[in-house]
Design an enzyme around this catalytic site. Structure first.
Site, PDB file in Angstrom:
ATOM      1  N   TRP A 101       0.814  -1.218   0.000  1.00 58.66           N
ATOM      2  CA  TRP A 101       0.000   0.000   0.000  1.00 58.66           C
ATOM      3  C   TRP A 101       0.844   1.263   0.000  1.00 58.66           C
ATOM      4  CZ3 TRP A 101      -4.420  -0.184  -2.108  1.00 58.66           C
ATOM      5  CH2 TRP A 101      -5.100  -1.408  -2.125  1.00 58.66           C
ATOM      6  N   ASP A 168      -3.071   6.369   5.832  1.00 63.44           N
ATOM      7  CA  ASP A 168      -3.981   5.358   5.307  1.00 63.44           C
ATOM      8  C   ASP A 168      -4.182   4.357   6.438  1.00 63.44           C
ATOM      9  OD1 ASP A 168      -5.241   3.233   4.139  1.00 63.44           O
ATOM     10  OD2 ASP A 168      -3.849   3.039   2.459  1.00 63.44           O
ATOM     11  N   LYS A 192     -12.958  -3.397   6.642  1.00 63.64           N
ATOM     12  CA  LYS A 192     -12.103  -4.191   7.513  1.00 63.64           C
ATOM     13  C   LYS A 192     -12.581  -4.085   8.966  1.00 63.64           C
ATOM     14  CE  LYS A 192      -8.523  -3.559   4.107  1.00 63.64           C
ATOM     15  NZ  LYS A 192      -8.253  -4.851   3.489  1.00 63.64           N
TER      16      LYS A 192
END
Lengths: 356, 356
Positions: A101, A168, A192
């Site tokens: 990521w 993030d 999530k």
């Protein structure tokens, strides 16, 4: 019977939340309407989004100058939208390359501005968070991937820097208390820790929004648009917001972020202890940077991995195959994951007898 | 008892679809998993998105060179994303100002390129589709708002031009057959005719994508990214895609787009006939451009409007208040709306006795 789902996201939620969401999808609060057919501008929905924002505010104890936004597009869109909003055409940002990521974030930011990659864990296959680096003087912010879902590493202490952090937090949002004042932007997709795919919560520290910029940000991607319109400039994904509200209520009722953190630590310690004890398995990340949300590990041989996956599957444990670039196993244990499921996984590891 | 919901979107869906979606949210196909906790890369979900794309392809009889994309961000994002993808920095596009969504499209496109507004219906308060205009030679495409949801006007014939049409079909997608070859891009959010808020279907005619452009489109907003990754470059909103699949199956089972068109015409004729007959009400749009999806009308006095709204509410008819800029009433009758609900609304109009 419900399976024990260790998927990395979309991920499991408490059964009661799925049931409440399903009931509302057929008939919301005995209104004779599905929650999903109610206008995003109707009072019933306005209450939902306002309560959801208020709960995020309360759980994180957000100061007034933070705005809570509910946006579509996913965290991946935010990898472009955050730099668009924060950086002028000649500005630069900094980032530490912690994994998949971080690399996506670097690519997205490079399309828009100057990017300083301060350090990279690529040489050790992203098994650790690089901590030895120097911040260049011109970086407007430091982007951090709070938890690298794929490689299973996590910041347990955020870097101490004088510029804002842009985080993030898709895979560890609402999983622990935060000192939010250090952050400029925090964003996280819901699927999530706090809902289903389709909505992203973005916390905007309005102190870091530049008062003017030489970049023309399209109105639809400008945080100010959504701040001014309280996330209702266009049709917000109403049902995903409602599921997020149910999760936020559940998180608060269960004890809030301190409790979520306690549980995350308890679940992950249980599993990592077995990974370290059991001679058939080994952990992938270095201990100090191990994620409490995504435990990545492997078996000592590919043949044993296949057998253990089958053993899990036979016992209703699913979603533990690792991402292709990492291999092995990944057990994701977000807010919605019961400790009982982790106990079962640990029992399966203990009782597992490979045929060699 | 289910209410009769004439909301403009999010809008009503068949009760059976809400029930199927709710069942899958608790336990998808007896898998022991909620549909919303299954990975977007799991075979079970891949089947869902592939079937959904195949059904769109079948219903519209799409040629091979059309791609079906499932994107988050809403149709409002597409108002910026489509010009980004189709126009170089000095290119221009054309548009007819038909109402609220045309104005939004003009604003979004102007931030990115040259915009020729060919004509505007603003002088007549957007009660008609302007048809008398000349296309400039340099326009790369003509943007059309296929149906203006707020003002209740609709293209029953698309303009005959030599350049591709880019169509915002959010409020009439899958409501009638189309000659798709005339279109470069078609996009539509799901929450009116084929699902819940949170997913947008984008049909890309790959023949119109420029092979190179002087504009740097962020990867996440580049149609090519999503074509190459079959909409799975990042986590697609899985549950909204699943509800879209349920609606697509329902549309096919009910008889496809010819049948949806037949029903739209039948429902709207029933209502417009009463609007024209009943001395207490009057239609807003000119007859030839009236939308078959959103019927806008008003009562002959504000006092009567208040009374009729109360009369509707007492009889379980909701969602018919007009948008503030237009006023009066708006009855939205998308694919999920039963003709029985329209019959009830017409009966309420017939039996309505205002107290004067």
């Amino acid at each position: 019977m419900r399976k024990h789902n260790f998927s990395p996201g979309p991920a499991t939620l408490p059964a009661v939340v799925f049931q409440q969401a399903a009931d509302a999808l057929v008939d919301y609060n005995h209104s004779g309407l599905s929650i999903a057919e109610i206008s995003h501008r109707a009072p019933e929905f306005m209450q939902i989004i306002e309560e959801a924002s208020a709960l995020v505010r309360e759980l994180y104890q957000l100061p007034d100058y933070f705005e809570v936004l509910w946006l579509p597009g996913g965290a991946s869109s935010q990898l472009a939208v955050a730099p668009m909003n924060l950086l002028g055409l000649n500005d630069s940002m900094a980032i530490v390359d912690t994994g998949f990521w971080a690399l996506r974030s670097i690519d997205a930011a490079r399309e828009l501005a100057q990017v300083h990659v301060l350090a990279s864990a690529s040489e050790t296959h992203y098994d650790r968070i690089p901590k030895d680096w120097t911040l260049p003087a011109d970086a407007k912010y430091l982007h951090v991937v709070s938890n690298e879902t794929i490689e299973g590493i996590q910041y347990h202490q955020y870097p101490e820097v004088d510029i804002p952090l842009v985080a993030d937090m898709t895979s560890d949002f609402l999983s622990k208390p935060l000192d939010v004042d250090r952050f400029g932007i925090i964003f996280a997709s819901a699927q999530k820790n706090f809902g289903i795919a389709g909505i992203t919560c973005v916390l905007v520290n309005t102190k870091v929004l530049p008062s003017n910029s030489d970049r023309k940000v399209p109105t639809i991607f400008d945080y100010r648009t959504h701040i001014q319109n309280q996330s209702l400039y266009h049709t917000v994904p109403t049902f995903p917001v409602y599921v997020a509200l149910l999760m936020l209520r559940w998180i608060k009722a269960e004890g809030g972020l301190d409790e979520m953190q306690k549980r995350s630590i308890a679940k992950s310690e249980l599993l990592y202890t077995e990974i370290d004890r059991n001679p058939l398995f080994e952990g992938i990340a270095v201990k100090e940077d191990r994620s409490v949300l995504n435990a990545c590990f492997r078996a000592i041989s590919p043949e044993i991995e296949i057998q253990f996956l089958a053993h899990c599957s036979k016992n209703n444990v699913v979603g533990i195959k690792g991402f292709p670039t990492v291999g092995g196993f990944r057990a994701s244990m977000y807010n919605g994951m019961n400790i009982e499921s982790v106990e079962l996984l640990v029992d399966l590891m203990k009782n597992f007898k490979p045929e060699l």
